[in-house]
Each structure stands twice: as C-alpha cells, then as structure tokens.
Scaffold this motif. Structure first.
Motif, PDB file in Angstrom:
ATOM      1  N   GLY A 166      54.810  20.220 -25.945  1.00  0.00           N
ATOM      2  CA  GLY A 166      55.130  18.844 -26.329  1.00  0.00           C
ATOM      3  C   GLY A 166      54.044  17.815 -26.128  1.00  0.00           C
ATOM      4  O   GLY A 166      54.201  16.659 -26.508  1.00  0.00           O
ATOM      5  N   ALA A 167      52.917  18.183 -25.540  1.00  0.00           N
ATOM      6  CA  ALA A 167      51.819  17.226 -25.365  1.00  0.00           C
ATOM      7  C   ALA A 167      51.033  17.083 -26.668  1.00  0.00           C
ATOM      8  O   ALA A 167      51.152  17.914 -27.568  1.00  0.00           O
ATOM      9  CB  ALA A 167      50.897  17.680 -24.237  1.00  0.00           C
ATOM     10  N   GLY A 168      50.249  16.020 -26.763  1.00  0.00           N
ATOM     11  CA  GLY A 168      49.383  15.823 -27.919  1.00  0.00           C
ATOM     12  C   GLY A 168      50.072  15.248 -29.139  1.00  0.00           C
ATOM     13  O   GLY A 168      49.601  15.412 -30.252  1.00  0.00           O
ATOM     14  N   ARG A 169      51.195  14.538 -28.938  1.00  0.00           N
ATOM     15  CA  ARG A 169      51.902  13.907 -30.064  1.00  0.00           C
ATOM     16  C   ARG A 169      51.645  12.407 -30.063  1.00  0.00           C
ATOM     17  O   ARG A 169      51.789  11.746 -29.045  1.00  0.00           O
ATOM     18  CB  ARG A 169      53.400  14.150 -29.956  1.00  0.00           C
ATOM     19  N   ILE A 170      51.264  11.904 -31.217  1.00  0.00           N
ATOM     20  CA  ILE A 170      51.057  10.464 -31.408  1.00  0.00           C
ATOM     21  C   ILE A 170      51.754  10.085 -32.708  1.00  0.00           C
ATOM     22  O   ILE A 170      51.316  10.481 -33.793  1.00  0.00           O
ATOM     23  CB  ILE A 170      49.566  10.097 -31.477  1.00  0.00           C
ATOM     24  N   GLY A 171      52.859   9.360 -32.598  1.00  0.00           N
ATOM     25  CA  GLY A 171      53.610   8.962 -33.792  1.00  0.00           C
ATOM     26  C   GLY A 171      54.040  10.173 -34.596  1.00  0.00           C
ATOM     27  O   GLY A 171      54.674  11.089 -34.082  1.00  0.00           O
ATOM     28  N   ASP A 172      53.666  10.193 -35.869  1.00  0.00           N
ATOM     29  CA  ASP A 172      54.028  11.296 -36.764  1.00  0.00           C
ATOM     30  C   ASP A 172      52.968  12.400 -36.812  1.00  0.00           C
ATOM     31  O   ASP A 172      52.864  13.126 -37.805  1.00  0.00           O
ATOM     32  CB  ASP A 172      54.249  10.749 -38.184  1.00  0.00           C
ATOM     33  N   TYR A 173      52.177  12.523 -35.752  1.00  0.00           N
ATOM     34  CA  TYR A 173      51.121  13.533 -35.683  1.00  0.00           C
ATOM     35  C   TYR A 173      51.314  14.362 -34.417  1.00  0.00           C
ATOM     36  O   TYR A 173      51.755  13.861 -33.391  1.00  0.00           O
ATOM     37  CB  TYR A 173      49.734  12.880 -35.635  1.00  0.00           C
ATOM     38  N   ASP A 174      50.959  15.639 -34.514  1.00  0.00           N
ATOM     39  CA  ASP A 174      50.939  16.460 -33.306  1.00  0.00           C
ATOM     40  C   ASP A 174      49.600  17.175 -33.229  1.00  0.00           C
ATOM     41  O   ASP A 174      48.743  17.006 -34.098  1.00  0.00           O
ATOM     42  CB  ASP A 174      52.127  17.426 -33.242  1.00  0.00           C
ATOM     43  N   CYS A 175      49.409  17.940 -32.168  1.00  0.00           N
ATOM     44  CA  CYS A 175      48.150  18.643 -31.921  1.00  0.00           C
ATOM     45  C   CYS A 175      46.956  17.689 -31.841  1.00  0.00           C
ATOM     46  O   CYS A 175      45.835  18.043 -32.217  1.00  0.00           O
ATOM     47  CB  CYS A 175      47.891  19.730 -32.967  1.00  0.00           C
ATOM     48  N   CYS A 176      47.196  16.470 -31.343  1.00  0.00           N
ATOM     49  CA  CYS A 176      46.143  15.466 -31.205  1.00  0.00           C
ATOM     50  C   CYS A 176      45.424  15.665 -29.876  1.00  0.00           C
ATOM     51  O   CYS A 176      46.058  15.730 -28.818  1.00  0.00           O
ATOM     52  CB  CYS A 176      46.734  14.059 -31.238  1.00  0.00           C
ATOM     53  N   ALA A 177      44.113  15.781 -29.938  1.00  0.00           N
ATOM     54  CA  ALA A 177      43.314  15.950 -28.729  1.00  0.00           C
ATOM     55  C   ALA A 177      41.882  15.560 -29.023  1.00  0.00           C
ATOM     56  O   ALA A 177      41.467  15.474 -30.185  1.00  0.00           O
ATOM     57  CB  ALA A 177      43.353  17.402 -28.246  1.00  0.00           C
ATOM     58  N   PHE A 178      41.138  15.326 -27.968  1.00  0.00           N
ATOM     59  CA  PHE A 178      39.692  15.125 -28.063  1.00  0.00           C
ATOM     60  C   PHE A 178      39.070  16.092 -27.080  1.00  0.00           C
ATOM     61  O   PHE A 178      39.558  16.263 -25.962  1.00  0.00           O
ATOM     62  CB  PHE A 178      39.310  13.685 -27.707  1.00  0.00           C
ATOM     63  N   GLN A 179      37.999  16.745 -27.503  1.00  0.00           N
ATOM     64  CA  GLN A 179      37.352  17.694 -26.619  1.00  0.00           C
ATOM     65  C   GLN A 179      35.847  17.531 -26.680  1.00  0.00           C
ATOM     66  O   GLN A 179      35.285  17.214 -27.721  1.00  0.00           O
ATOM     67  CB  GLN A 179      37.761  19.127 -26.947  1.00  0.00           C
ATOM     68  N   THR A 180      35.233  17.731 -25.532  1.00  0.00           N
ATOM     69  CA  THR A 180      33.785  17.595 -25.385  1.00  0.00           C
ATOM     70  C   THR A 180      33.249  18.823 -24.673  1.00  0.00           C
ATOM     71  O   THR A 180      33.773  19.202 -23.616  1.00  0.00           O
ATOM     72  CB  THR A 180      33.445  16.352 -24.541  1.00  0.00           C
ATOM     73  N   LEU A 181      32.216  19.427 -25.221  1.00  0.00           N
ATOM     74  CA  LEU A 181      31.597  20.588 -24.597  1.00  0.00           C
ATOM     75  C   LEU A 181      30.615  20.136 -23.525  1.00  0.00           C
ATOM     76  O   LEU A 181      29.842  19.204 -23.732  1.00  0.00           O
ATOM     77  CB  LEU A 181      30.871  21.434 -25.654  1.00  0.00           C
ATOM     78  N   GLY A 182      30.666  20.778 -22.393  1.00  0.00           N
ATOM     79  CA  GLY A 182      29.751  20.477 -21.294  1.00  0.00           C
ATOM     80  C   GLY A 182      29.572  21.703 -20.417  1.00  0.00           C
ATOM     81  O   GLY A 182      29.933  22.814 -20.798  1.00  0.00           O
ATOM     82  N   GLU A 183      29.015  21.470 -19.243  1.00  0.00           N
ATOM     83  CA  GLU A 183      28.807  22.565 -18.302  1.00  0.00           C
ATOM     84  C   GLU A 183      29.525  22.251 -16.996  1.00  0.00           C
ATOM     85  O   GLU A 183      29.311  21.203 -16.403  1.00  0.00           O
ATOM     86  CB  GLU A 183      27.313  22.753 -18.037  1.00  0.00           C
ATOM     87  N   GLY A 184      30.399  23.151 -16.595  1.00  0.00           N
ATOM     88  CA  GLY A 184      31.086  23.013 -15.320  1.00  0.00           C
ATOM     89  C   GLY A 184      30.440  23.908 -14.289  1.00  0.00           C
ATOM     90  O   GLY A 184      29.721  24.854 -14.625  1.00  0.00           O
ATOM     91  N   GLN A 185      30.691  23.587 -13.029  1.00  0.00           N
ATOM     92  CA  GLN A 185      30.195  24.468 -11.972  1.00  0.00           C
ATOM     93  C   GLN A 185      31.202  24.538 -10.838  1.00  0.00           C
ATOM     94  O   GLN A 185      32.003  23.624 -10.643  1.00  0.00           O
ATOM     95  CB  GLN A 185      28.828  24.032 -11.456  1.00  0.00           C
ATOM     96  N   PHE A 186      31.175  25.628 -10.118  1.00  0.00           N
ATOM     97  CA  PHE A 186      32.061  25.833  -8.979  1.00  0.00           C
ATOM     98  C   PHE A 186      31.503  26.974  -8.137  1.00  0.00           C
ATOM     99  O   PHE A 186      30.674  27.752  -8.596  1.00  0.00           O
ATOM    100  CB  PHE A 186      33.490  26.166  -9.430  1.00  0.00           C
ATOM    101  N   ARG A 187      31.962  27.035  -6.891  1.00  0.00           N
ATOM    102  CA  ARG A 187      31.595  28.149  -6.012  1.00  0.00           C
ATOM    103  C   ARG A 187      32.874  28.717  -5.414  1.00  0.00           C
ATOM    104  O   ARG A 187      33.550  28.039  -4.628  1.00  0.00           O
ATOM    105  CB  ARG A 187      30.658  27.696  -4.900  1.00  0.00           C
ATOM    106  N   PRO A 188      33.250  29.926  -5.775  1.00  0.00           N
ATOM    107  CA  PRO A 188      34.434  30.551  -5.201  1.00  0.00           C
ATOM    108  C   PRO A 188      34.238  30.788  -3.694  1.00  0.00           C
ATOM    109  O   PRO A 188      33.211  31.305  -3.268  1.00  0.00           O
ATOM    110  CB  PRO A 188      34.552  31.878  -5.949  1.00  0.00           C
ATOM    111  N   LEU A 189      35.229  30.391  -2.907  1.00  0.00           N
ATOM    112  CA  LEU A 189      35.184  30.568  -1.458  1.00  0.00           C
ATOM    113  C   LEU A 189      35.950  31.821  -1.044  1.00  0.00           C
ATOM    114  O   LEU A 189      36.646  32.430  -1.852  1.00  0.00           O
ATOM    115  CB  LEU A 189      35.777  29.328  -0.772  1.00  0.00           C
TER     116      LEU A 189
END
Length: 112
Positions: A28-51
């Motif tokens: 049910g997320a990503g709904r705006i009025g009479d539209y669904d599947c609405c999203a914005f996405q940006t490619l980047g680089e994530g980092q993490f260190r598993p403990l």
C-alpha cells in the motif's frame, strides 16, 4: 488511526531494489492520488561493518563492506505503514535494513 502521511526511505542493494519496492508497493505504500508505485530512487554507495554475532548478507564480520545501493523514497499513509514496514523487512536481504521515516506536514491548498 489518523490519515498522517509519512515519507518512507530505505537503502537496498542494487540486486534487490525492484523486489523490495514491489513488496512495499503491494502493501500500500507509494500511492499519490490516482497513481501508485510512486517512488524516487538514487544510486549511491553504502558501507557497513558486520560485528560479532551478525549474519551478513554481504561481507565478513569485522571487515568494512562497500556496496552499490539505492536510496528509495516514497510516501505511505499511516493506515498502511505497519504492513509496508513488514513487507520491506521481509523482502529486504539485509539482517538490519536502514529505514528512515518522517511524518509529513500537509501541503497548503493550491491557490485558486
């Protein structure tokens, strides 16, 4: 429950971005009025260190991992929020997905 609108933001590896988005849209997320599947996405680089004690999808315990990830943003009504978050966590490959959530202030009505 109110009709508060939230901005939902999460980070997901490139390999799983469509799968996770679709699961959240189906909840049910990503709904705006009479539209669904609405999203914005940006490619980047994530980092993490598993403990110690972690079960990482990528990388090794004690070692910093860098990975191509998308930051995905969409809106979600409060009434769909629990289902959307559950779907996101279920579809996401990470043990601890990074999720941001902000309540939004309604926009003023448009000028006449």
């Amino acid at each position: 429950m109110t009709n508060t609108v939230y901005k939902l933001c999460f980070y997901v590896p490139e390999t799983h971005v469509e799968e996770v988005k679709n699961a959240v849209f189906e909840a049910g997320a990503g709904r705006i009025g009479d539209y669904d599947c609405c999203a914005f996405q940006t490619l980047g680089e994530g980092q993490f260190r598993p403990l110690d004690g972690s079960r990482p999808f990528l990388g090794e315990q004690g070692r910093v991992e860098r990975v191509a990830e998308y930051k995905v943003e969409m809106i979600c009504l409060e009434s769909q929020l629990r289902a959307a978050l559950a779907a996101l966590r279920l579809a996401h490959p990470y043990e601890e997905p990074a999720i941001d959530l902000w309540p939004l202030t309604p926009l003023p009505d448009s000028p006449a």
